[in-house]
Design a protein around this motif. Sequence first.
Motif, PDB file in Angstrom:
ATOM      1  N   ALA A 167       0.864  -1.183   0.000  1.00  0.00           N
ATOM      2  CA  ALA A 167       0.000   0.000   0.000  1.00  0.00           C
ATOM      3  C   ALA A 167       0.900   1.232   0.000  1.00  0.00           C
ATOM      4  O   ALA A 167       1.807   1.341   0.814  1.00  0.00           O
ATOM      5  N   SER A 169       0.766   4.089   1.099  1.00  0.00           N
ATOM      6  CA  SER A 169       0.208   5.063   2.030  1.00  0.00           C
ATOM      7  C   SER A 169       1.176   6.179   2.406  1.00  0.00           C
ATOM      8  O   SER A 169       0.799   7.351   2.413  1.00  0.00           O
ATOM      9  N   ARG A 205     -13.251   8.522  10.168  1.00  0.00           N
ATOM     10  CA  ARG A 205     -13.860   8.974   8.915  1.00  0.00           C
ATOM     11  C   ARG A 205     -13.491   8.052   7.747  1.00  0.00           C
ATOM     12  O   ARG A 205     -14.293   7.817   6.851  1.00  0.00           O
ATOM     13  N   LEU A 212     -10.762   7.728   0.436  1.00  0.00           N
ATOM     14  CA  LEU A 212      -9.779   8.802   0.578  1.00  0.00           C
ATOM     15  C   LEU A 212      -9.943   9.913  -0.450  1.00  0.00           C
ATOM     16  O   LEU A 212      -9.753  11.091  -0.135  1.00  0.00           O
ATOM     17  N   ASN A 215     -12.665  11.885   1.174  1.00  0.00           N
ATOM     18  CA  ASN A 215     -12.393  12.370   2.527  1.00  0.00           C
ATOM     19  C   ASN A 215     -11.279  13.413   2.566  1.00  0.00           C
ATOM     20  O   ASN A 215     -11.298  14.328   3.389  1.00  0.00           O
ATOM     21  N   VAL A 241      -5.337   8.670   5.900  1.00  0.00           N
ATOM     22  CA  VAL A 241      -4.558   7.804   5.003  1.00  0.00           C
ATOM     23  C   VAL A 241      -4.330   6.425   5.627  1.00  0.00           C
ATOM     24  O   VAL A 241      -4.539   5.394   4.978  1.00  0.00           O
ATOM     25  N   GLU A 244      -7.515   4.578   5.673  1.00  0.00           N
ATOM     26  CA  GLU A 244      -7.824   4.059   4.336  1.00  0.00           C
ATOM     27  C   GLU A 244      -7.032   2.782   4.064  1.00  0.00           C
ATOM     28  O   GLU A 244      -7.557   1.838   3.474  1.00  0.00           O
ATOM     29  N   GLU A 245      -5.790   2.765   4.502  1.00  0.00           N
ATOM     30  CA  GLU A 245      -4.975   1.562   4.308  1.00  0.00           C
ATOM     31  C   GLU A 245      -5.603   0.382   5.051  1.00  0.00           C
ATOM     32  O   GLU A 245      -5.706  -0.722   4.498  1.00  0.00           O
ATOM     33  N   ARG A 247      -8.740   0.088   5.901  1.00  0.00           N
ATOM     34  CA  ARG A 247     -10.047  -0.196   5.311  1.00  0.00           C
ATOM     35  C   ARG A 247      -9.925  -1.169   4.140  1.00  0.00           C
ATOM     36  O   ARG A 247     -10.855  -1.920   3.843  1.00  0.00           O
ATOM     37  N   GLY A 248      -8.778  -1.138   3.462  1.00  0.00           N
ATOM     38  CA  GLY A 248      -8.540  -2.014   2.319  1.00  0.00           C
ATOM     39  C   GLY A 248      -8.142  -3.432   2.739  1.00  0.00           C
ATOM     40  O   GLY A 248      -7.816  -4.254   1.899  1.00  0.00           O
ATOM     41  N   ARG A 249      -8.145  -3.691   4.034  1.00  0.00           N
ATOM     42  CA  ARG A 249      -7.717  -4.995   4.545  1.00  0.00           C
ATOM     43  C   ARG A 249      -8.858  -5.689   5.250  1.00  0.00           C
ATOM     44  O   ARG A 249      -9.695  -5.031   5.851  1.00  0.00           O
TER      45      ARG A 249
ATOM     46  N   MET B 119     -18.964  16.698   7.312  1.00  0.00           N
ATOM     47  CA  MET B 119     -17.931  17.649   6.910  1.00  0.00           C
ATOM     48  C   MET B 119     -18.475  18.631   5.880  1.00  0.00           C
ATOM     49  O   MET B 119     -19.388  18.306   5.122  1.00  0.00           O
ATOM     50  N   THR B 166     -17.141  16.292  -3.082  1.00  0.00           N
ATOM     51  CA  THR B 166     -15.948  16.473  -3.909  1.00  0.00           C
ATOM     52  C   THR B 166     -15.038  15.255  -3.842  1.00  0.00           C
ATOM     53  O   THR B 166     -14.814  14.715  -2.762  1.00  0.00           O
ATOM     54  N   PHE B 172      -5.232  13.654  -7.601  1.00  0.00           N
ATOM     55  CA  PHE B 172      -4.532  12.400  -7.276  1.00  0.00           C
ATOM     56  C   PHE B 172      -3.826  11.857  -8.523  1.00  0.00           C
ATOM     57  O   PHE B 172      -2.686  11.415  -8.455  1.00  0.00           O
ATOM     58  N   ARG B 210      -8.314  -3.933  -3.652  1.00  0.00           N
ATOM     59  CA  ARG B 210      -8.365  -3.501  -2.254  1.00  0.00           C
ATOM     60  C   ARG B 210      -8.370  -1.986  -2.098  1.00  0.00           C
ATOM     61  O   ARG B 210      -8.236  -1.473  -0.999  1.00  0.00           O
ATOM     62  N   GLY B 211      -8.456  -1.246  -3.191  1.00  0.00           N
ATOM     63  CA  GLY B 211      -8.446   0.214  -3.092  1.00  0.00           C
ATOM     64  C   GLY B 211      -7.231   0.806  -3.781  1.00  0.00           C
ATOM     65  O   GLY B 211      -6.240   0.115  -4.041  1.00  0.00           O
ATOM     66  N   LEU B 213      -4.816   2.842  -2.841  1.00  0.00           N
ATOM     67  CA  LEU B 213      -3.518   2.802  -2.157  1.00  0.00           C
ATOM     68  C   LEU B 213      -2.758   1.529  -2.530  1.00  0.00           C
ATOM     69  O   LEU B 213      -1.537   1.539  -2.644  1.00  0.00           O
ATOM     70  N   GLN B 214      -3.525   0.425  -2.684  1.00  0.00           N
ATOM     71  CA  GLN B 214      -2.915  -0.857  -3.015  1.00  0.00           C
ATOM     72  C   GLN B 214      -2.771  -1.028  -4.532  1.00  0.00           C
ATOM     73  O   GLN B 214      -1.732  -1.449  -5.023  1.00  0.00           O
ATOM     74  N   PHE B 217       0.207   0.609  -6.849  1.00  0.00           N
ATOM     75  CA  PHE B 217       1.556   0.032  -6.928  1.00  0.00           C
ATOM     76  C   PHE B 217       1.715  -0.904  -8.119  1.00  0.00           C
ATOM     77  O   PHE B 217       2.825  -1.154  -8.585  1.00  0.00           O
TER      78      PHE B 217
END
Lengths: 306, 306
Positions: A167, A169, A205, A212, A215, A241, A244-245, A247-249, B119, B166, B172, B210-211, B213-214, B217
């Motif tokens: 990840a 992150s 959050r 992410l 958020n 962040v 989020e990492e 959450r992906g697990r 938020m 948003t 990103f 998984r999102g 972040l993953q 890569f």
Amino acid sequence: MSRLLAIDWGSSSLRGALIDDAGAVLEQRSAPKGMLTVDAGGFDGVFEATFGDWMDVPGTRCLMAGMVGSRQGWVEAPYRPCPAGLDDYAGSLQRVGDRSSRGRDIAIVPGATCEHDGMPDVMRGEEIKIVGVLDLLGTGDARIVSPGTHSKWCRVEGGRLIAFSTAMSGEFYALLSRHSILAHSVSDDADDALDEAAFDSGVERAFAGRGLLQNAFSVRTFALFERMPAAARASYLSGLVIGEELRGRDLEGTGAVALVGADALTARFARALASRGVVSRSFGDEAAWRGLWCIDRRRCELEGTR
Amino acid sequence: MSRLLAIDWGSSSLRGALIDDAGAVLEQRSAPKGMLTVDAGGFDGVFEATFGDWMDVPGTRCLMAGMVGSRQGWVEAPYRPCPAGLDDYAGSLQRVGDRSSRGRDIAIVPGATCEHDGMPDVMRGEEIKIVGVLDLLGTGDARIVSPGTHSKWCRVEGGRLIAFSTAMSGEFYALLSRHSILAHSVSDDADDALDEAAFDSGVERAFAGRGLLQNAFSVRTFALFERMPAAARASYLSGLVIGEELRGRDLEGTGAVALVGADALTARFARALASRGVVSRSFGDEAAWRGLWCIDRRRCELEGTR
């Protein structure tokens, strides 16, 4: 006398430890000579300047891990496919050989590779920490997470790394806090001092929100409407962040997780995991030195020499 | 004669259209004078240099939208809270007044703000596109998405913007493709030419994996193991990011979505939405000009003048 110079030579730093025959760390050194700052052909010179005096003592071997073994490194040490463990690393060390001008006994531990979710993944440097953590824990089965610029989530069974995934992150956090529109809302100074409440609300959050991409914008709007103090925003973003990492697990039914990395970072992960009901135990530099020492010892056994 | 100079003055660009009394666009101009390039106090000069000759014709009014109305802009036009629609914007225009050295008739449309998921959220510039899309569609109820650096997902009912959120997807993508480790794997040149198969596989992975972040890569590892051609990787990354944006949305049972933005971008979103079974219709610049023209016309009605 037999001594091991254990080196972790990554992209951004060069660190070494002198270890005695019984595994005790005698002395440590580091230099701001990460691989990215070294020209091709410059590795031998940096090595000699930083560790030459240690290597001059007869009976001193050197074992290295990290990006130094990549294609752009000193000598390429091809990735070992998973499952991979102590014997696999010890049996496939890459000798630096004649690229060491003084004929030093230097070898590089290969990184690891695996396939998951239809894509390849790689690590370099974390594999030694995994070996070290297993030895320190006295187990062959563990879920090990190495948080960092590129976090590695690792599944270990029977002493071998079965699979892992990366990840990005730490890199996302750096990009967002320094190079995105959020940089105006986040203070660099706050990187080290954790605002626990803000961090926790970021983690929360991450699990409650839409992800992410969505958020992250709240860092800006909370600043715009003065609903979060400037000093808290870096911690909040860090929570977003890291949350989020996580959450992906799949954390359901996860037993204890072993964290290995810099103290400030493992503390954040431990906190975020605890908020999700997951117990963890943290390890620092000692895991890397222990891992290299274990691999060296196994290599000596395999080679029948010491 | 009565003419409207409609201007969209955003962070990175300045664009204007001359519109006649019947809503027809007569002429368009743009300048690389985004708000971020203009010093405080420099707005009047840039405006005169770019559009002065158009404004010299008697009977020409100007209506502007975008970051020009922010706190760092020409004159601040405070955000209108949702629900917000035509009447709300037309009734709360911010006159530039004596900050226009020649006493021009210039006003700024306020942005919109709402609260969601605990938020605050904000937009500036998209609100006029929403007004325009509604007029072009001839409806008061729609789900409108404005993709971009910061994508806005909008719910409109009874002609008013009810809520929006948003996603920082465009930013990103830019950070990852230019400033992260992935920059080595992604060619800048490929930004414009879409590799459809690679884009689709990115969208698919976003939903299966998984999102981001993953998944991100994998751009590096596919490059490392030469499993994806260099020219395809930017499209793949774009698919990963846009797919991630869609993954954060509840698309179940969504009717048609109206997309409004640059053609190259709405085409990508339309493609990704279609792969999830969501029909869309795209609008470009015409929506912004139509929105400003509608607001101007309503303002004249409210003021009883024309």
